[in-house]
Design a protein around this motif. Structure first.
Motif, PDB file in Angstrom:
ATOM      1  N   GLU A 172     -13.861  27.400  24.836  1.00 32.67           N
ATOM      2  CA  GLU A 172     -14.849  26.528  24.181  1.00 32.67           C
ATOM      3  C   GLU A 172     -15.889  26.020  25.181  1.00 32.67           C
ATOM      4  O   GLU A 172     -17.060  25.859  24.829  1.00 32.67           O
ATOM      5  CB  GLU A 172     -14.145  25.362  23.469  1.00 32.67           C
ATOM      6  N   HIS A 173     -15.474  25.775  26.412  1.00 30.88           N
ATOM      7  CA  HIS A 173     -16.440  25.369  27.445  1.00 30.88           C
ATOM      8  C   HIS A 173     -17.514  26.454  27.608  1.00 30.88           C
ATOM      9  O   HIS A 173     -18.689  26.153  27.736  1.00 30.88           O
ATOM     10  CB  HIS A 173     -15.741  25.141  28.794  1.00 30.88           C
ATOM     11  N   ARG A 174     -17.070  27.723  27.618  1.00 38.71           N
ATOM     12  CA  ARG A 174     -18.033  28.832  27.758  1.00 38.71           C
ATOM     13  C   ARG A 174     -18.954  28.892  26.538  1.00 38.71           C
ATOM     14  O   ARG A 174     -20.147  29.141  26.666  1.00 38.71           O
ATOM     15  CB  ARG A 174     -17.306  30.184  27.893  1.00 38.71           C
ATOM     16  N   PRO A 202     -15.651  18.096  17.979  1.00 39.43           N
ATOM     17  CA  PRO A 202     -14.209  18.326  17.785  1.00 39.43           C
ATOM     18  C   PRO A 202     -13.487  18.627  19.099  1.00 39.43           C
ATOM     19  O   PRO A 202     -12.311  18.309  19.243  1.00 39.43           O
ATOM     20  CB  PRO A 202     -14.134  19.526  16.834  1.00 39.43           C
ATOM     21  N   HIS A 203     -14.195  19.224  20.051  1.00 38.87           N
ATOM     22  CA  HIS A 203     -13.593  19.539  21.339  1.00 38.87           C
ATOM     23  C   HIS A 203     -13.155  18.252  22.058  1.00 38.87           C
ATOM     24  O   HIS A 203     -12.002  18.100  22.459  1.00 38.87           O
ATOM     25  CB  HIS A 203     -14.593  20.326  22.194  1.00 38.87           C
ATOM     26  N   MET A 204     -14.084  17.313  22.173  1.00 36.85           N
ATOM     27  CA  MET A 204     -13.776  16.061  22.887  1.00 36.85           C
ATOM     28  C   MET A 204     -12.733  15.248  22.116  1.00 36.85           C
ATOM     29  O   MET A 204     -11.817  14.681  22.699  1.00 36.85           O
ATOM     30  CB  MET A 204     -15.058  15.242  23.088  1.00 36.85           C
ATOM     31  N   GLY A 264     -10.462  16.377  20.046  1.00 36.98           N
ATOM     32  CA  GLY A 264      -9.167  17.052  20.154  1.00 36.98           C
ATOM     33  C   GLY A 264      -8.517  16.780  21.501  1.00 36.98           C
ATOM     34  O   GLY A 264      -7.310  16.532  21.589  1.00 36.98           O
ATOM     35  N   GLU A 265      -9.321  16.813  22.562  1.00 36.02           N
ATOM     36  CA  GLU A 265      -8.782  16.502  23.890  1.00 36.02           C
ATOM     37  C   GLU A 265      -8.245  15.073  23.917  1.00 36.02           C
ATOM     38  O   GLU A 265      -7.171  14.805  24.465  1.00 36.02           O
ATOM     39  CB  GLU A 265      -9.874  16.666  24.966  1.00 36.02           C
ATOM     40  N   GLU A 266      -9.014  14.168  23.312  1.00 40.55           N
ATOM     41  CA  GLU A 266      -8.622  12.751  23.351  1.00 40.55           C
ATOM     42  C   GLU A 266      -7.395  12.458  22.495  1.00 40.55           C
ATOM     43  O   GLU A 266      -6.621  11.560  22.782  1.00 40.55           O
ATOM     44  CB  GLU A 266      -9.800  11.869  22.909  1.00 40.55           C
ATOM     45  N   GLU A 287     -14.999  19.313  36.340  1.00 44.82           N
ATOM     46  CA  GLU A 287     -13.886  18.423  36.693  1.00 44.82           C
ATOM     47  C   GLU A 287     -12.617  18.768  35.918  1.00 44.82           C
ATOM     48  O   GLU A 287     -11.520  18.734  36.462  1.00 44.82           O
ATOM     49  CB  GLU A 287     -14.271  16.962  36.461  1.00 44.82           C
ATOM     50  N   GLU A 288     -12.794  19.074  34.631  1.00 40.44           N
ATOM     51  CA  GLU A 288     -11.606  19.433  33.845  1.00 40.44           C
ATOM     52  C   GLU A 288     -10.975  20.702  34.391  1.00 40.44           C
ATOM     53  O   GLU A 288      -9.762  20.759  34.610  1.00 40.44           O
ATOM     54  CB  GLU A 288     -11.978  19.633  32.370  1.00 40.44           C
ATOM     55  N   GLU A 289     -11.802  21.719  34.592  1.00 39.85           N
ATOM     56  CA  GLU A 289     -11.233  23.009  34.977  1.00 39.85           C
ATOM     57  C   GLU A 289     -10.676  23.008  36.404  1.00 39.85           C
ATOM     58  O   GLU A 289      -9.712  23.705  36.691  1.00 39.85           O
ATOM     59  CB  GLU A 289     -12.274  24.125  34.771  1.00 39.85           C
TER      60      GLU A 289
HETATM   61 FE   LIG Z   1     -13.174  20.111  27.712  1.00 39.41          FE
END
Ligand SMILES: [Fe+2]
Ligand SMILES: [Fe+2]
Length: 146
Positions: free
Chosen positions: A11-13, A40-42, A44-46, A107-109
């Motif tokens: 999803e980052h890509r 939804p990405h952020m 879902g992470e949260e 930072e995440e990766e």
């Molecule tokens: Fe992310």
């Protein structure tokens, strides 16, 4: 089986590709496609990923920082949402979004995911992946693209 890291990285890509497209055409529609992927990405992470990491006290600071970056991204994104693409600062605001997102993704990766892999089993990472995909599907049904 896919892990949560595989899905989040993919999803980052996708966000990076959509951002390139938005830079090329400067359209509101292209921006909204980024937003439809980012929201939804952020969320879902949260909801599913960060809370597991927060349980480890040594990761709390890293996760707090990630939440702060999400809020920065949301703030730039909501500015763009209320802006007209013909306005003079549209492109610079879009660049700001790109920089804020790219920094957070890096930072995440490079920091969050390796730490998560250290504290979370492969099984758990696959289980979260499934929950994340279910969440994402429901979110998109509830928030259809305009
Ligand atoms: Fe992310
Ligand atoms: Fe994130």
């Amino acid at each position: 089986m896919e892990t949560i890291y595989d899905i989040l990285k993919a999803e980052h890509r996708q966000v990076a590709d959509l951002t390139q497209q938005a830079m090329r055409d400067s359209s509101k529609e292209s921006f909204l496609k980024i937003k439809a992927k980012l929201d939804p990405h952020m969320m879902g992470e949260e909801k599913l990923f960060y809370p597991l990491l927060e349980q480890k006290s040594e990761l709390r600071e890293l996760v707090n920082h990630a939440y702060e970056e999400h809020n920065e991204i949301r703030s730039v994104s909501s500015e763009l949402e209320s802006m007209d693409p013909s306005s003079s600062n549209w492109v610079s605001k879009l660049k700001e979004l790109d920089e804020t997102v790219s920094h957070h993704v890096e930072e995440e990766e490079n920091k969050v995911f390796p730490e998560a892999q250290r504290v979370m089993s492969e099984d758990k990472a696959q289980q979260i992946a499934q929950q994340y995909l279910d969440f994402s599907k429901t979110f998109k049904q509830q928030h259809p693209m305009p």
